[in-house]
Design a protein around this motif. Sequence first.
Motif: not given
Length: 104
Positions: A4-6, A13-14, A19-20, A94-95
């Motif tokens: 779940g955390l992974a 990260q995606m 966003m970048a 995105v978010t």
Amino acid sequence: MSKGLAHIMKQAQMMQQRMAKLQEDAASKTVEAAAGGGAVTVVVTGKHQIVSLSIKKEAVDPEDVEMLQDLVKAAVNEAMAKVQLEMSEQMSKVTGGINIPGLF
């Protein structure tokens, strides 16, 4: 690390990469706004930089400089508001609607 955390970290990260990319693309996007029935027109980038400002001769009255100043200010403010709205809409996609202060 749990699955779940992974998964959450991978999603974060995606989202960061998207966003970048959005911030990078903002420099090439432009919006246009006008005031005074088109007497003053301004084009700004998604990075809030003015790339063009057009003033028709009819808007230039040496006896009423304040009107021209108001028209320029109105056109620039409208363009900046349009950029902010567009960037906020793109960031929301995105978010997933999560508001992250300070991004745009």
